[in-house]
Design a protein around this motif. Structure first.
Motif, PDB file in Angstrom:
ATOM      1  N   GLU A  18      25.670 115.303  13.059  1.00  0.00           N
ATOM      2  CA  GLU A  18      25.221 116.701  13.090  1.00  0.00           C
ATOM      3  C   GLU A  18      25.508 117.394  11.755  1.00  0.00           C
ATOM      4  O   GLU A  18      24.682 118.144  11.258  1.00  0.00           O
ATOM      5  CB  GLU A  18      25.938 117.431  14.228  1.00  0.00           C
ATOM      6  CG  GLU A  18      25.587 118.893  14.362  1.00  0.00           C
ATOM      7  CD  GLU A  18      26.418 119.567  15.453  1.00  0.00           C
ATOM      8  OE1 GLU A  18      26.892 120.688  15.217  1.00  0.00           O
ATOM      9  OE2 GLU A  18      26.593 118.952  16.527  1.00  0.00           O
ATOM     10  N   ILE A  19      26.684 117.132  11.189  1.00  0.00           N
ATOM     11  CA  ILE A  19      27.034 117.724   9.895  1.00  0.00           C
ATOM     12  C   ILE A  19      26.088 117.199   8.828  1.00  0.00           C
ATOM     13  O   ILE A  19      25.622 117.941   7.974  1.00  0.00           O
ATOM     14  CB  ILE A  19      28.504 117.424   9.531  1.00  0.00           C
ATOM     15  CG1 ILE A  19      29.432 118.124  10.518  1.00  0.00           C
ATOM     16  CG2 ILE A  19      28.812 117.852   8.096  1.00  0.00           C
ATOM     17  CD1 ILE A  19      30.878 117.700  10.415  1.00  0.00           C
ATOM     18  N   GLY A  20      25.777 115.904   8.892  1.00  0.00           N
ATOM     19  CA  GLY A  20      24.796 115.301   7.989  1.00  0.00           C
ATOM     20  C   GLY A  20      25.372 114.953   6.631  1.00  0.00           C
ATOM     21  O   GLY A  20      26.574 115.044   6.390  1.00  0.00           O
ATOM     22  N   GLY A  21      24.497 114.550   5.757  1.00  0.00           N
ATOM     23  CA  GLY A  21      24.895 114.116   4.427  1.00  0.00           C
ATOM     24  C   GLY A  21      25.348 112.667   4.455  1.00  0.00           C
ATOM     25  O   GLY A  21      25.696 112.129   5.503  1.00  0.00           O
ATOM     26  N   PRO A  22      25.330 112.017   3.301  1.00  0.00           N
ATOM     27  CA  PRO A  22      25.660 110.595   3.265  1.00  0.00           C
ATOM     28  C   PRO A  22      27.086 110.276   3.699  1.00  0.00           C
ATOM     29  O   PRO A  22      27.312 109.283   4.385  1.00  0.00           O
ATOM     30  CB  PRO A  22      25.435 110.189   1.815  1.00  0.00           C
ATOM     31  CG  PRO A  22      25.069 111.405   1.059  1.00  0.00           C
ATOM     32  CD  PRO A  22      24.903 112.531   2.022  1.00  0.00           C
ATOM     33  N   LEU A  23      28.055 111.103   3.335  1.00  0.00           N
ATOM     34  CA  LEU A  23      29.446 110.828   3.694  1.00  0.00           C
ATOM     35  C   LEU A  23      29.658 110.920   5.200  1.00  0.00           C
ATOM     36  O   LEU A  23      30.211 110.012   5.820  1.00  0.00           O
ATOM     37  CB  LEU A  23      30.396 111.786   2.970  1.00  0.00           C
ATOM     38  CG  LEU A  23      31.870 111.678   3.379  1.00  0.00           C
ATOM     39  CD1 LEU A  23      32.412 110.302   3.014  1.00  0.00           C
ATOM     40  CD2 LEU A  23      32.684 112.765   2.724  1.00  0.00           C
ATOM     41  N   HIS A  24      29.211 112.008   5.797  1.00  0.00           N
ATOM     42  CA  HIS A  24      29.433 112.192   7.230  1.00  0.00           C
ATOM     43  C   HIS A  24      28.611 111.213   8.068  1.00  0.00           C
ATOM     44  O   HIS A  24      29.051 110.785   9.128  1.00  0.00           O
ATOM     45  CB  HIS A  24      29.150 113.639   7.628  1.00  0.00           C
ATOM     46  CG  HIS A  24      30.214 114.572   7.188  1.00  0.00           C
ATOM     47  ND1 HIS A  24      30.154 115.231   5.990  1.00  0.00           N
ATOM     48  CD2 HIS A  24      31.393 114.918   7.764  1.00  0.00           C
ATOM     49  CE1 HIS A  24      31.247 115.974   5.848  1.00  0.00           C
ATOM     50  NE2 HIS A  24      32.013 115.801   6.907  1.00  0.00           N
ATOM     51  N   THR A  25      27.435 110.845   7.577  1.00  0.00           N
ATOM     52  CA  THR A  25      26.634 109.844   8.284  1.00  0.00           C
ATOM     53  C   THR A  25      27.336 108.491   8.253  1.00  0.00           C
ATOM     54  O   THR A  25      27.398 107.787   9.270  1.00  0.00           O
ATOM     55  CB  THR A  25      25.228 109.746   7.671  1.00  0.00           C
ATOM     56  OG1 THR A  25      24.610 111.035   7.762  1.00  0.00           O
ATOM     57  CG2 THR A  25      24.372 108.729   8.395  1.00  0.00           C
ATOM     58  N   ALA A  26      27.888 108.129   7.107  1.00  0.00           N
ATOM     59  CA  ALA A  26      28.636 106.871   7.001  1.00  0.00           C
ATOM     60  C   ALA A  26      29.880 106.911   7.889  1.00  0.00           C
ATOM     61  O   ALA A  26      30.220 105.911   8.534  1.00  0.00           O
ATOM     62  CB  ALA A  26      29.021 106.611   5.547  1.00  0.00           C
ATOM     63  N   MET A  27      30.557 108.046   7.921  1.00  0.00           N
ATOM     64  CA  MET A  27      31.727 108.177   8.785  1.00  0.00           C
ATOM     65  C   MET A  27      31.323 108.029  10.254  1.00  0.00           C
ATOM     66  O   MET A  27      32.037 107.402  11.030  1.00  0.00           O
ATOM     67  CB  MET A  27      32.415 109.523   8.550  1.00  0.00           C
ATOM     68  CG  MET A  27      33.135 109.598   7.216  1.00  0.00           C
ATOM     69  SD  MET A  27      33.755 111.254   6.821  1.00  0.00           S
ATOM     70  CE  MET A  27      35.018 111.477   8.047  1.00  0.00           C
ATOM     71  N   ALA A  28      30.191 108.587  10.636  1.00  0.00           N
ATOM     72  CA  ALA A  28      29.720 108.472  12.017  1.00  0.00           C
ATOM     73  C   ALA A  28      29.480 107.011  12.376  1.00  0.00           C
ATOM     74  O   ALA A  28      29.842 106.565  13.467  1.00  0.00           O
ATOM     75  CB  ALA A  28      28.450 109.293  12.216  1.00  0.00           C
ATOM     76  N   ASP A  29      28.894 106.257  11.440  1.00  0.00           N
ATOM     77  CA  ASP A  29      28.688 104.826  11.686  1.00  0.00           C
ATOM     78  C   ASP A  29      30.031 104.116  11.844  1.00  0.00           C
ATOM     79  O   ASP A  29      30.190 103.246  12.703  1.00  0.00           O
ATOM     80  CB  ASP A  29      27.888 104.194  10.545  1.00  0.00           C
ATOM     81  CG  ASP A  29      26.452 104.700  10.472  1.00  0.00           C
ATOM     82  OD1 ASP A  29      25.956 105.237  11.491  1.00  0.00           O
ATOM     83  OD2 ASP A  29      25.829 104.560   9.400  1.00  0.00           O
TER      84      ASP A  29
END
Length: 65
Positions: A18-29
């Motif tokens: 939801e926060i988005g961006g490459p860092l947060h998307t990678a963290m979600a994964d």
């Protein structure tokens, strides 16, 4: 009783996306991977990997929108 690590990671993954961006998307994964990895964790021992993952999960879930 606080949530188990797998539950914390499962809750943090959608928030990271939801926060988005490459860092947060990678963290979600990573949270998805950790949720599976620590699904059977019974404690009380906490590895450095688990502690770091939980710290990231708490940071993501506490990030305001």
């Amino acid at each position: 009783m606080p949530p188990m690590p797998a539950e914390m990671f499962t809750a943090a993954a959608p928030r990271g996306r939801e926060i988005g961006g490459p860092l947060h998307t990678a963290m979600a994964d990573l949270f998805d991977i950790y949720a599976e990895r620590f699904a059977t964790w019974k404690g009380p021992h906490v590895s450095n990997e688990l502690a770091a993952g939980l710290a990231m999960a708490h940071a993501v879930t506490d990030t305001p929108t």
